[in-house]
Structures are given as structure tokens and as C-alpha cells.
Design a protein around this motif. Structure first.
Motif, PDB file in Angstrom:
ATOM      1  N   MET A 166      24.271  33.296  35.315  1.00  0.00           N
ATOM      2  CA  MET A 166      24.684  34.407  36.324  1.00  0.00           C
ATOM      3  C   MET A 166      24.471  33.494  37.913  1.00  0.00           C
ATOM      4  O   MET A 166      24.601  32.794  38.162  1.00  0.00           O
ATOM      5  N   ALA A 167      26.091  34.354  38.459  1.00  0.00           N
ATOM      6  CA  ALA A 167      26.442  33.718  39.670  1.00  0.00           C
ATOM      7  C   ALA A 167      26.767  34.484  40.326  1.00  0.00           C
ATOM      8  O   ALA A 167      27.259  35.325  39.720  1.00  0.00           O
ATOM      9  N   GLU A 168      27.119  34.160  41.461  1.00  0.00           N
ATOM     10  CA  GLU A 168      27.649  34.849  42.957  1.00  0.00           C
ATOM     11  C   GLU A 168      29.174  34.876  42.696  1.00  0.00           C
ATOM     12  O   GLU A 168      29.806  33.532  42.560  1.00  0.00           O
ATOM     13  N   ALA A 169      30.233  35.592  42.418  1.00  0.00           N
ATOM     14  CA  ALA A 169      31.741  35.662  42.472  1.00  0.00           C
ATOM     15  C   ALA A 169      31.688  35.948  44.501  1.00  0.00           C
ATOM     16  O   ALA A 169      32.092  36.991  44.417  1.00  0.00           O
ATOM     17  N   ALA A 170      32.585  35.654  44.665  1.00  0.00           N
ATOM     18  CA  ALA A 170      33.451  35.377  46.111  1.00  0.00           C
ATOM     19  C   ALA A 170      34.764  35.819  45.823  1.00  0.00           C
ATOM     20  O   ALA A 170      35.763  34.895  45.356  1.00  0.00           O
ATOM     21  N   PRO A 171      35.560  36.005  46.763  1.00  0.00           N
ATOM     22  CA  PRO A 171      36.746  36.329  47.042  1.00  0.00           C
ATOM     23  C   PRO A 171      37.500  34.621  47.261  1.00  0.00           C
ATOM     24  O   PRO A 171      36.175  33.615  48.242  1.00  0.00           O
ATOM     25  N   ALA A 172      38.261  34.350  46.809  1.00  0.00           N
ATOM     26  CA  ALA A 172      38.788  32.932  47.095  1.00  0.00           C
ATOM     27  C   ALA A 172      40.354  32.403  47.711  1.00  0.00           C
ATOM     28  O   ALA A 172      40.697  33.917  47.838  1.00  0.00           O
ATOM     29  N   ARG A 173      40.911  31.690  47.863  1.00  0.00           N
ATOM     30  CA  ARG A 173      41.810  31.474  48.937  1.00  0.00           C
ATOM     31  C   ARG A 173      42.794  31.630  47.989  1.00  0.00           C
ATOM     32  O   ARG A 173      42.811  31.254  46.738  1.00  0.00           O
ATOM     33  N   GLY A 174      43.808  32.574  48.569  1.00  0.00           N
ATOM     34  CA  GLY A 174      44.650  32.850  47.711  1.00  0.00           C
ATOM     35  C   GLY A 174      44.727  33.834  46.698  1.00  0.00           C
ATOM     36  O   GLY A 174      45.473  34.037  45.950  1.00  0.00           O
ATOM     37  N   GLY A 175      43.695  34.946  47.180  1.00  0.00           N
ATOM     38  CA  GLY A 175      43.429  36.014  46.170  1.00  0.00           C
ATOM     39  C   GLY A 175      42.793  36.024  45.105  1.00  0.00           C
ATOM     40  O   GLY A 175      42.788  36.704  44.168  1.00  0.00           O
ATOM     41  N   GLY A 176      42.245  34.948  44.997  1.00  0.00           N
ATOM     42  CA  GLY A 176      41.193  34.659  43.361  1.00  0.00           C
ATOM     43  C   GLY A 176      39.646  34.795  43.341  1.00  0.00           C
ATOM     44  O   GLY A 176      39.485  34.936  44.636  1.00  0.00           O
ATOM     45  N   THR A 177      39.109  34.456  42.290  1.00  0.00           N
ATOM     46  CA  THR A 177      37.432  34.859  42.640  1.00  0.00           C
ATOM     47  C   THR A 177      37.147  33.060  42.369  1.00  0.00           C
ATOM     48  O   THR A 177      37.862  32.490  41.328  1.00  0.00           O
ATOM     49  N   ARG A 178      36.110  32.817  43.366  1.00  0.00           N
ATOM     50  CA  ARG A 178      35.067  32.153  43.065  1.00  0.00           C
ATOM     51  C   ARG A 178      33.692  31.723  42.533  1.00  0.00           C
ATOM     52  O   ARG A 178      33.326  32.692  43.030  1.00  0.00           O
TER      53      ARG A 178
END
Length: 141
Positions: A80-92
Motif C-alpha cells: 500500500m502507498a499513497e498516490a499523489a499528483p506528479a509534475r506534468g499531470g501524472g501520478t507518483r
């Protein structure tokens, strides 16, 4: 028939080149990066990054912006991990390279990320598994 063959040959000459996605390991840089990309372009699907010896891989999916708790599944293992917005409209998100889910990913080349209702597979073909395993080695502390 000759006209058809001539038209097909002309179309083949003027058609744009087919985009070839590949996995590339950038191991001589800090951070270490494994990228699913079209070489010599800015086109990316997925990147895995880490600081050498940190045991943490930062996974970025491009073309999809997801937030919330992510379930990473590889083989029988789940992380399990927390997904957050990434630069350029992605997911990190970040995964430990010493977690059984990442180890299963490195062994088999398949991992699925599920955030809410959205599921995104990450697949590293057999011909590129050595790069994924080398990435994991360089990242592990």
C-alpha cells in the motif's frame, strides 16, 4: 494491381515513423532512473527513480492523475502507498524495494497499481528484466 502496389509503397514512405516504447536504465546518474519511453523524445509512460542505496523507488505514471491510497500488486504480494499528483499531470507513489511486492515485480516484470476504481498495469518485458533487476540492486540499501 500495379497502381495498388505503387500507392502502398508511397504511403509507406510518407507514413510517420511508428513509436517504439522501450525500457532504458540511466544508472550513471543520481537519481537512478528506469524509464519506459520513446528514445530521444520527451514521451514517457512510467519512470522508476531512486537514490542509490535508499531502498525506496519513486514510481511515476504519466498520462493519468490519481490521488489516494494505491494498492500495488505483484505476484501474490500487495503493498500500500499513497498516490499523489506528479509534475506534468501524472501520478507518483513510493514503494520500498525490499518489500515482497517490489521483489515480485523485479522477478516477474508485472505489477498492477489500483487507486480507487482506476487500475494501471506496469509491465517490463522479459528482454528488459535485467534492467529492472539492476535498478532494484542499485536502489537497495
Amino acid at each position: 494491381m500495379i497502381v495498388f502496389l505503387a500507392a502502398a509503397a508511397l504511403a509507406a514512405q510518407t507514413a510517420p515513423p511508428v513509436s517504439v516504447w522501450t525500457w532504458t536504465l540511466y544508472a550513471d546518474t543520481a537519481p537512478v532512473v528506469l524509464a519506459n519511453e520513446i528514445p530521444d523524445t520527451a514521451s514517457l509512460r512510467v519512470t522508476l527513480e531512486c537514490d542509490p542505496g535508499s531502498s525506496v523507488a519513486r514510481v511515476t505514471l504519466y498520462g493519468v492523475a490519481l490521488t489516494g491510497m494505491a494498492r500495488a500488486t505483484a505476484g501474490e504480494a500487495v503493498a500500500m502507498a499513497e498516490a499523489a499528483p506528479a509534475r506534468g499531470g501524472g501520478t507518483r507513489l513510493a514503494l520500498r524495494t525490499d518489500h515482497p511486492a517490489f521483489a515480485a515485480f523485479a522477478a516477474g516484470g508485472r505489477m498492477t497499481l489500483l487507486v480507487g476504481e482506476q487500475s494501471r498495469p506496469i509491465e517490463v518485458p522479459a528482454g528488459h528484466l535485467a534492467k529492472l533487476r539492476r535498478f532494484s540492486e542499485l536502489c537497495s540499501g
